[in-house]
Write an enzyme that holds these catalytic residues in place. Structure first.
Site, PDB file in Angstrom:
ATOM      1  N   ARG A 178      41.528  37.200  44.310  1.00  0.00           N
ATOM      2  CA  ARG A 178      41.844  36.535  45.587  1.00  0.00           C
ATOM      3  C   ARG A 178      43.346  36.276  45.766  1.00  0.00           C
ATOM      4  NH1 ARG A 178      37.199  37.718  46.233  1.00  0.00           N
ATOM      5  NH2 ARG A 178      35.588  36.475  47.260  1.00  0.00           N
ATOM      6  N   SER A 261      33.371  31.611  51.408  1.00  0.00           N
ATOM      7  CA  SER A 261      33.601  30.683  50.287  1.00  0.00           C
ATOM      8  C   SER A 261      34.782  29.794  50.641  1.00  0.00           C
ATOM      9  CB  SER A 261      33.964  31.452  49.021  1.00  0.00           C
ATOM     10  OG  SER A 261      32.924  32.318  48.660  1.00  0.00           O
ATOM     11  N   GLU A 359      40.179  28.300  49.539  1.00  0.00           N
ATOM     12  CA  GLU A 359      40.518  29.709  49.680  1.00  0.00           C
ATOM     13  C   GLU A 359      41.222  29.974  51.022  1.00  0.00           C
ATOM     14  OE1 GLU A 359      37.242  32.472  48.887  1.00  0.00           O
ATOM     15  OE2 GLU A 359      38.393  34.032  49.861  1.00  0.00           O
TER      16      GLU A 359
END
Ligand code: EPU
Length: 364
Positions: A178, A261, A359
């Site tokens: 990520r 998420s 995130e």
């Protein structure tokens, strides 16, 4: 040459800069947000005109993709630009691979489906991820055992501070879980115009992720007596299963505002994970490629264990099927989001000693 009328500035026959533009339907959390100025561009020349306009008016340029990985603030100053360039161009081909350049403005899922249609494989596991092609390298989108950084050959675009065109090879993108250079040295200073994908002409099913593995086994068992060609798994099938799994766990942002998420899975020292595992033997902990001293922990499990699955606070709620997904109800504000984010972080910190990191990135 510019004419101003009704809060709209026509800087070219094709480009309009809209003032006080409502971005609430341009972010998948549906957060209220007004951009001081907003414009879409259809070509590199339109983009250059917009950048010139921003320079003349001293407006900071901010790049918006599909709005699926950002926390919009109530107001965004400067000029928000969004690519409408959606071209797919074949660059090269050999016996086993095929390389495409894809416009940043194309919807990610549309590109995944198109790549399968073109007989170019590797993106099946990433079906149904919201967002645009241009945003995919920034957070190195990943799901079901595949990260897009494994398939990207190059990222092309423009450095905003210098106006310089740049090309990054996959190695220069510095992809990790990520993460990429576009979230570090080039954060908020790079406008991605095209992503180059090197795909395989030979389909290799990726079904290491448990739910997909089960589906593949069931399919193969059911076709046990059938001719060999009907037993083969296809890319379309894998994409279909990924869509099924995602639909069963993740809410559709067009119905329930969310950003997938909400926290990344924390990567912690192996010694800390070992200690936690003695206390919580079911803790899902995964190895991280090329890094023996750390483990990646399932944030959804941590949040679930703290009792947050399906729990609301104000107009925000952690999703019933996946505790890692923060959802918002109609009329929710940035404050509702912040309240639940902080409450979840505090509970996970106090039970497991782990600080969760969001995130999605703030956009202001
Ligand atoms: N779990 C729970 N309770 C929950 C949620 C998860 O116990 O409420 C447990 C699961 O049982 C499983 C583990 O946690 O043992 C991991 O859950 P899952 O397989 O759903 O994956 P994840 O780690 O929560 C990540 C990605 C997803 C991606 C899936 C599948 C991150 C932050 N998220 O989720 O990506 O789809 O793996 O590969 O890495 C996204 O980034 O928006 C996203 C949806």
């Amino acid at each position: 040459m510019s004419t101003v009328s009704n809060f709209q500035t026509q800087i070219h026959s094709q480009i309009q800069v809209k003032a006080n533009f409502d971005l609430s339907s341009f972010n998948t959390l549906s957060l209220p947000c007004i951009a001081e100025n907003f414009a879409r561009f259809n070509s590199m020349s339109e983009l250059l005109l917009l950048l010139k306009y921003a320079k003349t008016k001293q407006l900071k340029v901010k790049v918006l993709g599909g709005g699926s990985n950002m926390i919009m603030q109530p107001s965004v100053s400067g000029l928000v630009v969004q690519s409408a360039m959606q071209g797919i161009e074949k660059l090269s081909e050999d016996d086993t691979t095929i390389t495409y350049a894809v416009g940043a403005g194309l919807n990610w899922h549309q590109w995944v489906l198109k790549s399968i249609e073109l007989g170019a494989y590797g993106l099946e596991s990433l079906a149904l991820i919201p967002g645009t092609v241009g945003a995919c390298p920034i957070q190195n989108i990943g799901a079901y055992g595949v990260e897009v950084g494994q398939i990207i050959e190059e990222v092309r675009g423009l450095q905003l501070s210098s106006g310089q065109w740049m090309t990054f090879s996959a190695a220069q993108c510095d992809f990790s879980y990520r993460d990429s250079i576009f979230k570090k040295q080039f954060k908020n200073n790079f406008l991605i115009t095209q992503v180059i994908f090197k795909l395989s002409k030979v389909f290799k099913p990726q079904v290491s992720y448990a739910p997909l593995n089960t589906m593949a086994e069931q399919f193969l068992a059911a076709h046990d007596d059938e001719p060999l060609d009907q037993k083969f798994l296809t890319a379309k099938q894998i994409a279909g299963w990924v869509i099924e799994v995602r639909n069963s766990k993740l809410p559709d942002p067009s119905k329930i505002p969310n950003a997938g998420s909400f926290f990344t899975n924390p990567i912690i020292p192996k010694s800390q994970a070992d200690e936690l595992l003695t206390q919580f033997p079911n803790l899902p902990a995964y190895s991280v490629a090329n890094k023996d001293s750390v483990l990646k922990i399932a944030a959804g499990w941590l949040i679930d264990q703290c009792g947050w699955k399906g729990k609301s606070l104000g107009l925000a709620k952690m999703h019933d099927q996946q505790a890692l997904v923060l959802t918002l109800k109609s009329g929710a504000s940035q404050q509702d989001l912040m309240n639940i984010q902080q409450a979840v972080q505090a509970d996970v910190k106090s039970k497991f000693g782990i600080q969760l990191q969001p995130e999605p990135q703030p956009f202001n």
